[in-house]
Design an enzyme around this catalytic site. Sequence first.
Site, mmCIF file in Angstrom:
data_model
loop_
_atom_site.group_PDB
_atom_site.id
_atom_site.type_symbol
_atom_site.label_atom_id
_atom_site.label_comp_id
_atom_site.label_asym_id
_atom_site.label_seq_id
_atom_site.Cartn_x
_atom_site.Cartn_y
_atom_site.Cartn_z
ATOM 1 C CE LYS A 115 -4.087 -2.218 1.702
ATOM 2 N NZ LYS A 115 -5.224 -2.315 2.577
ATOM 3 C CD GLU A 174 -4.749 5.258 4.267
ATOM 4 O OE1 GLU A 174 -5.920 5.053 4.620
ATOM 5 O OE2 GLU A 174 -4.280 4.778 3.228
ATOM 6 N NE ARG A 185 -8.269 -9.090 -4.675
ATOM 7 C CZ ARG A 185 -9.441 -8.706 -4.218
ATOM 8 N NH1 ARG A 185 -10.542 -9.055 -4.853
ATOM 9 N NH2 ARG A 185 -9.552 -7.964 -3.136
HETATM 10 P P1 ADP Z 1 -13.244 -7.488 -2.787
HETATM 11 O O1 ADP Z 1 -12.529 -6.200 -2.730
HETATM 12 O O2 ADP Z 1 -13.201 -8.240 -4.049
HETATM 13 O O3 ADP Z 1 -14.571 -7.347 -2.204
HETATM 14 P P2 ADP Z 1 -12.374 -8.726 -0.389
HETATM 15 O O4 ADP Z 1 -11.552 -7.689 0.298
HETATM 16 O O5 ADP Z 1 -13.720 -9.046 0.121
HETATM 17 O O6 ADP Z 1 -12.384 -8.407 -1.906
HETATM 18 O O7 ADP Z 1 -11.537 -10.046 -0.491
HETATM 19 C C1 ADP Z 1 -11.983 -11.137 -1.248
HETATM 20 C C2 ADP Z 1 -11.414 -12.363 -0.665
HETATM 21 O O8 ADP Z 1 -10.004 -12.316 -0.740
HETATM 22 C C3 ADP Z 1 -11.745 -12.568 0.786
HETATM 23 O O9 ADP Z 1 -11.910 -13.944 0.983
HETATM 24 C C4 ADP Z 1 -10.513 -12.053 1.510
HETATM 25 O O10 ADP Z 1 -10.378 -12.698 2.750
HETATM 26 C C5 ADP Z 1 -9.418 -12.423 0.540
HETATM 27 N N1 ADP Z 1 -8.290 -11.484 0.543
HETATM 28 C C6 ADP Z 1 -8.282 -10.248 0.041
HETATM 29 N N2 ADP Z 1 -7.059 -9.691 0.148
HETATM 30 C C7 ADP Z 1 -6.264 -10.611 0.730
HETATM 31 C C8 ADP Z 1 -4.864 -10.637 1.094
HETATM 32 N N3 ADP Z 1 -4.044 -9.610 0.913
HETATM 33 N N4 ADP Z 1 -4.399 -11.757 1.675
HETATM 34 C C9 ADP Z 1 -5.219 -12.799 1.876
HETATM 35 N N5 ADP Z 1 -6.513 -12.836 1.543
HETATM 36 C C10 ADP Z 1 -7.040 -11.764 0.979
HETATM 37 P P1 ADP Z 2 -8.342 -3.851 2.384
HETATM 38 O O1 ADP Z 2 -7.063 -4.016 1.632
HETATM 39 O O2 ADP Z 2 -8.449 -4.744 3.540
HETATM 40 O O3 ADP Z 2 -9.528 -3.853 1.472
HETATM 41 P P2 ADP Z 2 -8.602 -0.965 2.489
HETATM 42 O O4 ADP Z 2 -7.402 -0.089 2.604
HETATM 43 O O5 ADP Z 2 -9.233 -1.080 1.157
HETATM 44 O O6 ADP Z 2 -8.226 -2.403 3.031
HETATM 45 O O7 ADP Z 2 -9.684 -0.503 3.559
HETATM 46 C C1 ADP Z 2 -10.821 -1.294 3.831
HETATM 47 C C2 ADP Z 2 -11.939 -0.410 4.414
HETATM 48 O O8 ADP Z 2 -11.489 0.222 5.632
HETATM 49 C C3 ADP Z 2 -12.377 0.732 3.530
HETATM 50 O O9 ADP Z 2 -13.350 0.340 2.589
HETATM 51 C C4 ADP Z 2 -12.894 1.735 4.530
HETATM 52 O O10 ADP Z 2 -14.206 1.429 4.926
HETATM 53 C C5 ADP Z 2 -11.982 1.537 5.716
HETATM 54 N N1 ADP Z 2 -10.852 2.486 5.656
HETATM 55 C C6 ADP Z 2 -9.613 2.233 5.194
HETATM 56 N N2 ADP Z 2 -8.812 3.309 5.283
HETATM 57 C C7 ADP Z 2 -9.557 4.288 5.825
HETATM 58 C C8 ADP Z 2 -9.305 5.660 6.197
HETATM 59 N N3 ADP Z 2 -8.105 6.221 6.023
HETATM 60 N N4 ADP Z 2 -10.322 6.362 6.738
HETATM 61 C C9 ADP Z 2 -11.535 5.807 6.930
HETATM 62 N N5 ADP Z 2 -11.829 4.542 6.613
HETATM 63 C C10 ADP Z 2 -10.869 3.769 6.060
#
Ligand code: ADP
Ligand code: ADP
Length: 473
Positions: A116, A200, A292
């Site tokens: 990230k 963040e 992906r």
């Molecule tokens: P989307 O953004 O497609 O909604 P999710 O965040 O819900 O994706 O993740 C989809 C699936 O992939 C979930 O089963 C989640 O646990 C898995 N997943 C996502 N990112 C990772 C990661 N960095 N490492 C392991 N599993 C992950």
């Molecule tokens: P992941 O890789 O697990 O999907 P993200 O960085 O996409 O993680 O964050 C997942 C969720 O967490 C976001 O959809 C949002 O709801 C919350 N989130 C992440 N970063 C922030 C932020 N800086 N401020 C507020 N909410 C956040």
Amino acid sequence: MEIKKILIANRGEIAVRIVRACAEMGIKSAAIYAEADRHALHVKKANQAFSVGPDTISGYLNAHRIVNLAVATNCDALHPGYGFLSENPQLAEICARRGVKFIGPSAQVIHRMGDKIEARTAMMEAGVPVVPGSVGNVESLEAAVSCAHDIGYPVMLKATSGGGGRGIRRCENERDLRRNYDRVISEATKAFGSANVFLEKCIVNPRHIEVQILGDSHGNVVHLFERDCSIQRRHQKLLEIAPSPQLTEEQRKYIGKLAVKAAKNVGYENAGTVEFLLDQSGEFYFMEMNTRLQVEHCVTEEITGIDVVQEQIRIAAGHPLRYKQKDITRRGFAMEFRINAEDPKNDFLPSYGRITRYFAPGGPGVRTDSAIYTGYEIPPYYDSMCAKLTVWALTWDQLLDRARRALGDMGVYGVKTTIPYYLEILRSPEFQRANFDTSFVEKHPELVNYSVRHPMSDLAAAIGAALAAHTGL
Ligand code: ADP
Ligand code: ADP
Ligand code: MG
């Protein structure tokens, strides 16, 4: 190149989804399965299926072994789905080395966007606004405290390699940060194999808006509009909507262009998603890029008519995109519900077991992507999401009516599911007015107070009885 056979390095509904794309394109599909998945739907639906051993998880995570299998079984390409190895640059690299086309971006881009901090740096260089935060990882608790002081509380402490909503903690003040620091590091190390964390600024009550993009190997990039994934629980998405009913047309255009710019700048190829947070004052901030296919790609398919998985395969085969941005149109609204085998009344505890009856809803504008069938036993080792229900309608109000009807038509018996919870969300006036942000679920604990009123309808009971008489199920 011509792709004649694809190895699907995944399981569950997404493996079934990919089999379907292959079938429509006249491409052979090869599934893999751990022993616990011997009776899984993706194994039954693919043209071939190969066991990857007795262990429930490691077979799906062994990149060398999976690519060996692809080579040995004459697969020209490999689709990683989501989760598992989908964002593992090593898999893409091994595929490249062994002459199996990886259906996704290059190992280098996966690596860069999977981190990230690197992704934030790339976006800043491209002139895309990012959430204010630490410059690079925070190296110690004291560095974190000092950085948080500069950013201003509340802050988000995040795992640099995180995903799936894990490894993220909101810290209201210094005490919170001191308490959470070690926890996030240990969670990140265990789940993602990296102890790196960063800070963040916490955007208070943001909307999660993400843009689907497609890039081909000839440098063309288009977007397929946005999705609103603000309805989340513990940073995990529950339902997703396309397009966002909360954006103006001007915002929609702006965010689409921004996502294309982001993708072009990193030389992105194949399908990907650029995630943004929209703050209360209307500013968008880049959050991360998912390299992906996403769980919620279905809503984009419903409003654009474009089959994202088939496009992924065409891109991997080297074809130029068949659409220019101006050719891509949208119609109506779509909403996807993640049907999880969980008990919302019991803190969403997974509810695994045998599906005694399953009825997929149908009728106008209804789509199911599911990995279950009557008699199937949901194994306890994997994700609790066992099906997705996607509905489409011409207007937002019609979509709400249709969603209610389709969720009511859907029957999943034998395990607890999130279906009744979603029916409650649909009753919420805020939700109906399309005015919600990522705090919605937390602010509405009363949504779990539904009465369990699922006596099977007369029809379902009659069919069930008939089935039981014939099959003994
Ligand atoms: P989307 O953004 O497609 O909604 P999710 O965040 O819900 O994706 O993740 C989809 C699936 O992939 C979930 O089963 C989640 O646990 C898995 N997943 C996502 N990112 C990772 C990661 N960095 N490492 C392991 N599993 C992950
Ligand atoms: P992941 O890789 O697990 O999907 P993200 O960085 O996409 O993680 O964050 C997942 C969720 O967490 C976001 O959809 C949002 O709801 C919350 N989130 C992440 N970063 C922030 C932020 N800086 N401020 C507020 N909410 C956040
Ligand atoms: Mg995310």
